[in-house]
Design a protein around this motif. Sequence first.
Motif, PDB file in Angstrom:
ATOM      1  N   GLU A   8       0.721 -56.433  50.311  1.00  0.00           N
ATOM      2  CA  GLU A   8      -0.364 -55.805  49.551  1.00  0.00           C
ATOM      3  C   GLU A   8      -1.280 -54.991  50.474  1.00  0.00           C
ATOM      4  N   ALA A   9      -1.650 -55.558  51.606  1.00  0.00           N
ATOM      5  CA  ALA A   9      -2.519 -54.859  52.559  1.00  0.00           C
ATOM      6  C   ALA A   9      -1.834 -53.617  53.129  1.00  0.00           C
ATOM      7  N   ALA A  10      -0.553 -53.732  53.439  1.00  0.00           N
ATOM      8  CA  ALA A  10       0.178 -52.586  53.982  1.00  0.00           C
ATOM      9  C   ALA A  10       0.277 -51.462  52.954  1.00  0.00           C
ATOM     10  N   LEU A  11       0.568 -51.816  51.709  1.00  0.00           N
ATOM     11  CA  LEU A  11       0.689 -50.811  50.652  1.00  0.00           C
ATOM     12  C   LEU A  11      -0.657 -50.140  50.385  1.00  0.00           C
ATOM     13  N   PHE A  12      -1.722 -50.913  50.366  1.00  0.00           N
ATOM     14  CA  PHE A  12      -3.064 -50.368  50.141  1.00  0.00           C
ATOM     15  C   PHE A  12      -3.469 -49.422  51.273  1.00  0.00           C
ATOM     16  N   SER A  13      -3.251 -49.840  52.496  1.00  0.00           N
ATOM     17  CA  SER A  13      -3.712 -49.030  53.634  1.00  0.00           C
ATOM     18  C   SER A  13      -2.855 -47.789  53.872  1.00  0.00           C
ATOM     19  N   ALA A  14      -1.619 -47.782  53.373  1.00  0.00           N
ATOM     20  CA  ALA A  14      -0.729 -46.630  53.580  1.00  0.00           C
ATOM     21  C   ALA A  14      -1.273 -45.386  52.896  1.00  0.00           C
ATOM     22  N   GLY A  15      -1.837 -45.525  51.712  1.00  0.00           N
ATOM     23  CA  GLY A  15      -2.363 -44.368  50.996  1.00  0.00           C
ATOM     24  C   GLY A  15      -1.287 -43.436  50.461  1.00  0.00           C
ATOM     25  N   LYS A  16      -0.056 -43.878  50.467  1.00  0.00           N
ATOM     26  CA  LYS A  16       1.056 -43.084  49.937  1.00  0.00           C
ATOM     27  C   LYS A  16       2.166 -44.035  49.537  1.00  0.00           C
ATOM     28  N   ALA A  17       3.125 -43.531  48.795  1.00  0.00           N
ATOM     29  CA  ALA A  17       4.249 -44.354  48.366  1.00  0.00           C
ATOM     30  C   ALA A  17       5.192 -44.608  49.539  1.00  0.00           C
ATOM     31  N   LEU A  18       5.698 -45.820  49.608  1.00  0.00           N
ATOM     32  CA  LEU A  18       6.594 -46.222  50.688  1.00  0.00           C
ATOM     33  C   LEU A  18       7.809 -46.949  50.134  1.00  0.00           C
ATOM     34  N   THR A  19       8.923 -46.844  50.831  1.00  0.00           N
ATOM     35  CA  THR A  19      10.110 -47.605  50.470  1.00  0.00           C
ATOM     36  C   THR A  19       9.948 -49.026  51.025  1.00  0.00           C
ATOM     37  N   PRO A  20      10.664 -49.985  50.456  1.00  0.00           N
ATOM     38  CA  PRO A  20      10.630 -51.336  51.035  1.00  0.00           C
ATOM     39  C   PRO A  20      11.070 -51.353  52.508  1.00  0.00           C
ATOM     40  N   GLU A  21      11.993 -50.459  52.856  1.00  0.00           N
ATOM     41  CA  GLU A  21      12.439 -50.387  54.253  1.00  0.00           C
ATOM     42  C   GLU A  21      11.304 -49.921  55.180  1.00  0.00           C
ATOM     43  N   GLU A  22      10.504 -48.955  54.714  1.00  0.00           N
ATOM     44  CA  GLU A  22       9.356 -48.501  55.513  1.00  0.00           C
ATOM     45  C   GLU A  22       8.337 -49.623  55.674  1.00  0.00           C
ATOM     46  N   LEU A  23       8.119 -50.379  54.599  1.00  0.00           N
ATOM     47  CA  LEU A  23       7.208 -51.524  54.679  1.00  0.00           C
ATOM     48  C   LEU A  23       7.761 -52.592  55.608  1.00  0.00           C
ATOM     49  N   ALA A  24       9.081 -52.777  55.600  1.00  0.00           N
ATOM     50  CA  ALA A  24       9.718 -53.771  56.469  1.00  0.00           C
ATOM     51  C   ALA A  24       9.502 -53.441  57.947  1.00  0.00           C
ATOM     52  N   GLN A  25       9.547 -52.160  58.285  1.00  0.00           N
ATOM     53  CA  GLN A  25       9.361 -51.752  59.682  1.00  0.00           C
ATOM     54  C   GLN A  25       7.968 -52.119  60.190  1.00  0.00           C
ATOM     55  N   THR A  26       6.961 -51.955  59.348  1.00  0.00           N
ATOM     56  CA  THR A  26       5.594 -52.205  59.801  1.00  0.00           C
ATOM     57  C   THR A  26       5.161 -53.660  59.633  1.00  0.00           C
ATOM     58  N   THR A  27       5.710 -54.366  58.657  1.00  0.00           N
ATOM     59  CA  THR A  27       5.280 -55.741  58.397  1.00  0.00           C
ATOM     60  C   THR A  27       6.163 -56.780  59.068  1.00  0.00           C
ATOM     61  N   ARG A  28       7.340 -56.374  59.511  1.00  0.00           N
ATOM     62  CA  ARG A  28       8.332 -57.257  60.124  1.00  0.00           C
ATOM     63  C   ARG A  28       8.837 -58.320  59.147  1.00  0.00           C
ATOM     64  N   LEU A  29       8.821 -57.976  57.860  1.00  0.00           N
ATOM     65  CA  LEU A  29       9.402 -58.832  56.826  1.00  0.00           C
ATOM     66  C   LEU A  29      10.720 -58.206  56.384  1.00  0.00           C
ATOM     67  N   GLU A  30      11.594 -58.994  55.802  1.00  0.00           N
ATOM     68  CA  GLU A  30      12.874 -58.492  55.304  1.00  0.00           C
ATOM     69  C   GLU A  30      12.661 -57.622  54.063  1.00  0.00           C
ATOM     70  N   LEU A  38       6.713 -56.992  45.969  1.00  0.00           N
ATOM     71  CA  LEU A  38       6.245 -55.802  45.254  1.00  0.00           C
ATOM     72  C   LEU A  38       6.319 -56.009  43.745  1.00  0.00           C
ATOM     73  N   ARG A  39       7.430 -56.559  43.276  1.00  0.00           N
ATOM     74  CA  ARG A  39       7.566 -56.840  41.831  1.00  0.00           C
ATOM     75  C   ARG A  39       6.513 -57.842  41.369  1.00  0.00           C
ATOM     76  N   ALA A  40       6.283 -58.876  42.169  1.00  0.00           N
ATOM     77  CA  ALA A  40       5.283 -59.889  41.820  1.00  0.00           C
ATOM     78  C   ALA A  40       3.879 -59.288  41.814  1.00  0.00           C
ATOM     79  N   LEU A  41       3.579 -58.444  42.799  1.00  0.00           N
ATOM     80  CA  LEU A  41       2.260 -57.791  42.839  1.00  0.00           C
ATOM     81  C   LEU A  41       2.057 -56.890  41.625  1.00  0.00           C
ATOM     82  N   ALA A  42       3.098 -56.156  41.250  1.00  0.00           N
ATOM     83  CA  ALA A  42       3.002 -55.289  40.074  1.00  0.00           C
ATOM     84  C   ALA A  42       2.683 -56.120  38.835  1.00  0.00           C
ATOM     85  N   GLN A  43       3.340 -57.258  38.693  1.00  0.00           N
ATOM     86  CA  GLN A  43       3.077 -58.137  37.550  1.00  0.00           C
ATOM     87  C   GLN A  43       1.669 -58.717  37.597  1.00  0.00           C
ATOM     88  N   GLU A  44       1.214 -59.127  38.782  1.00  0.00           N
ATOM     89  CA  GLU A  44      -0.129 -59.692  38.923  1.00  0.00           C
ATOM     90  C   GLU A  44      -1.205 -58.683  38.515  1.00  0.00           C
TER      91      GLU A  44
END
Length: 169
Positions: A8-30, A38-44
């Motif tokens: 959530e923090a990475a998506l908010f701070s990016a200020g643009k749309a990102l692929t899950p792969e781009e988020l994976a590079q910066t967050t070190r998550l799979e 992302l799906r859970a956040l959208a639902q929340e």
Amino acid sequence: MNPRAIVEAALFSAGKALTPEELAQTTRLESDVIRSHLRALAQEYTKRESAIEVAQIGTKWTMQIRSEFAERARAFAPPEIDRDLLKTASGRSLALTTTRYFAEFFGLKSTDREGIRRLMAQKAGVPYKERPEETPDDTSETPAAPNELPPPESNEASHQAAAVPAGSP
């Protein structure tokens, strides 16, 4: 740390749309873990009826203001293109085309040509008329001579052409 909060923090701070792969590079998550968060956040965000949404645009995800709140929030956001420059550019254009980033930049959920036209017409408050797809075998109209240009449009038609993008997104 909470992985969903990291996404959530990475998506908010990016200020643009990102692929899950781009988020994976910066967050070190799979990437798969990021997709589920992302799906859970959208639902929340939808469940709590927030003015903010986590939305998928094509293959990318973004955090943005919901369309029904955009007009009121616009007063607080600085324009990205100078107003005088925008007036000059649209006033001189017969038809505008979009890049593949058009839908992402404006936070549109649709990325296809007709979908974008429909959304733009709705936002402009004009009736939407679906354009039939042109096919090379269409013989209902006589083709123009190779160097012949179409007749100039009236001012009203020119303004509508500038408001509704032409070409592929």
